[in-house]
Write an enzyme that holds these catalytic residues in place. Sequence first.
Site, PDB file in Angstrom:
ATOM      1  N   GLU A   1       4.077   6.695  -6.357  1.00 34.32           N
ATOM      2  CA  GLU A   1       4.971   5.676  -5.800  1.00 34.32           C
ATOM      3  C   GLU A   1       5.519   4.742  -6.870  1.00 34.32           C
ATOM      4  OE1 GLU A   1       3.500   4.071  -1.878  1.00 34.32           O
ATOM      5  OE2 GLU A   1       1.696   5.156  -2.504  1.00 34.32           O
TER       6      GLU A   1
ATOM      7  N   ASP B   1       0.524   0.102  10.732  1.00 36.92           N
ATOM      8  CA  ASP B   1       1.453   1.027  11.377  1.00 36.92           C
ATOM      9  C   ASP B   1       0.828   1.679  12.599  1.00 36.92           C
ATOM     10  OD1 ASP B   1       3.232   0.445   9.343  1.00 36.92           O
ATOM     11  OD2 ASP B   1       2.701   2.203   8.151  1.00 36.92           O
TER      12      ASP B   1
ATOM     13  N   SER C   1       3.516   5.629   1.363  1.00 35.04           N
ATOM     14  CA  SER C   1       4.951   5.923   1.408  1.00 35.04           C
ATOM     15  C   SER C   1       5.265   7.296   1.983  1.00 35.04           C
ATOM     16  CB  SER C   1       5.592   5.775   0.015  1.00 35.04           C
ATOM     17  OG  SER C   1       5.569   4.434  -0.395  1.00 35.04           O
TER      18      SER C   1
ATOM     19  N   TYR D   1      13.165   5.393   2.586  1.00 35.38           N
ATOM     20  CA  TYR D   1      13.771   4.842   1.383  1.00 35.38           C
ATOM     21  C   TYR D   1      15.190   5.323   1.082  1.00 35.38           C
ATOM     22  CZ  TYR D   1       8.968   3.433   0.469  1.00 35.38           C
ATOM     23  OH  TYR D   1       7.711   2.874   0.571  1.00 35.38           O
TER      24      TYR D   1
ATOM     25  N   ASN E   1      -1.421  -0.840   5.207  1.00 36.28           N
ATOM     26  CA  ASN E   1      -0.906  -0.931   3.843  1.00 36.28           C
ATOM     27  C   ASN E   1      -1.218  -2.318   3.303  1.00 36.28           C
ATOM     28  OD1 ASN E   1       1.084   1.589   3.467  1.00 36.28           O
ATOM     29  ND2 ASN E   1       1.251   0.841   5.569  1.00 36.28           N
TER      30      ASN E   1
ATOM     31  N   GLY F   1       5.833  -2.269   0.641  1.00 36.48           N
ATOM     32  CA  GLY F   1       7.042  -2.357  -0.156  1.00 36.48           C
ATOM     33  C   GLY F   1       7.762  -3.685   0.003  1.00 36.48           C
TER      34      GLY F   1
ATOM     35  N   ARG G   1       0.496  -4.630   6.143  1.00 34.35           N
ATOM     36  CA  ARG G   1       1.251  -4.051   7.254  1.00 34.35           C
ATOM     37  C   ARG G   1       0.394  -3.018   7.952  1.00 34.35           C
ATOM     38  NH1 ARG G   1       5.041  -0.876   4.939  1.00 34.35           N
ATOM     39  NH2 ARG G   1       4.317   0.954   6.059  1.00 34.35           N
TER      40      ARG G   1
ATOM     41  N   GLU H   1      -2.297   3.591   9.936  1.00 28.49           N
ATOM     42  CA  GLU H   1      -2.828   3.157   8.644  1.00 28.49           C
ATOM     43  C   GLU H   1      -2.538   1.683   8.414  1.00 28.49           C
ATOM     44  OE1 GLU H   1      -0.592   4.321   5.021  1.00 28.49           O
ATOM     45  OE2 GLU H   1       0.640   5.507   6.393  1.00 28.49           O
TER      46      GLU H   1
END
Length: 310
Positions: free
Chosen positions: A23, A258, A151, A217, A273, A277, A256, A271
């Site tokens: 990443e 999800d 990601s 992205y 994070n 990002g 974050r 998951e």
Amino acid sequence: MKLTTERQDWGKVAVLMGGNSSERNISLESGRAVLQALIDEGVDSYGIDVNKHTMAQLQVEKFQRAFIALHGKGGEDGVIQGALDFAEIPYTGSGVLGSALAMDKLKSKQLWQGLQLPTADFLLLDETTNFPLVAQQLGLPLIVKPARQGSSVGIFRVDSIEDFEVAYSKAKVFDNLILAEQWLSGVEYTASILLGQPLPIIRLETPHKFYDFEAKYLANTTRYLCPCGLTSESERLLQDIALQAFNILGASGWGRVDFKCDKEGNPYLLEVNTVPGMTNHSLVPMAAKAAGITFNDLVLKILESSEKNY
């Protein structure tokens, strides 16, 4: 929701970015955005593309704290956090344990299961796996994913037995710990956490089969809906589950969580994070904006997490 930000002297701040994970490029983009925000706010900050000499550089150049904008292995898994702890340099976000647990999807799911938080059924894969049997147990389609990547790197949707072993071989390029996970056909949501408070939920919509790397992205067809369309009660429920999932892993500061729903609309944790990002496609800045928090103020609030006083 309103979070006030007090301007203060943070000393000399290193924005750690890049590194050598899969990443890297996203991390560089995040780091540059963070660095510009800090400079705009008058913070004495410098971008550092992380390598094996970085810890010595931080000490020789007398950096007083670190803003971690490293994604993936080495930056989001507790490695850089442990090195910074040893060097007694305060840093943003989660500590060693929270970072390591959140990076490992297997350990995360096992902890959530043990505490009866909802997460999709899964099985571990290895060279001896009976792929038709796993497909029978989890159903098709299913998801194959590396346990310790972010990601959506190395994630594949499997629609047939013929594709299953191929997807496993491709995922193995990124990690030696691979999961097969039940496919959930409902809506995907994400809940951002900032200093112990949940931000507004975002609903994700993509014409892709799932929210993969390209959808995250590169694509201009992904839709981010905030307000997310849930009732206030349902949104609070997701936020509560997100906070529980985040705290159970020992995560802190910001991050974050999800989710994806089944066809009946029941949410399941995917998951956490711990270094999300901070690009122009990123979800935490979107959620912060919906809460009335500018990007620059968001960056300063994340920097505040280096005080570990939340």
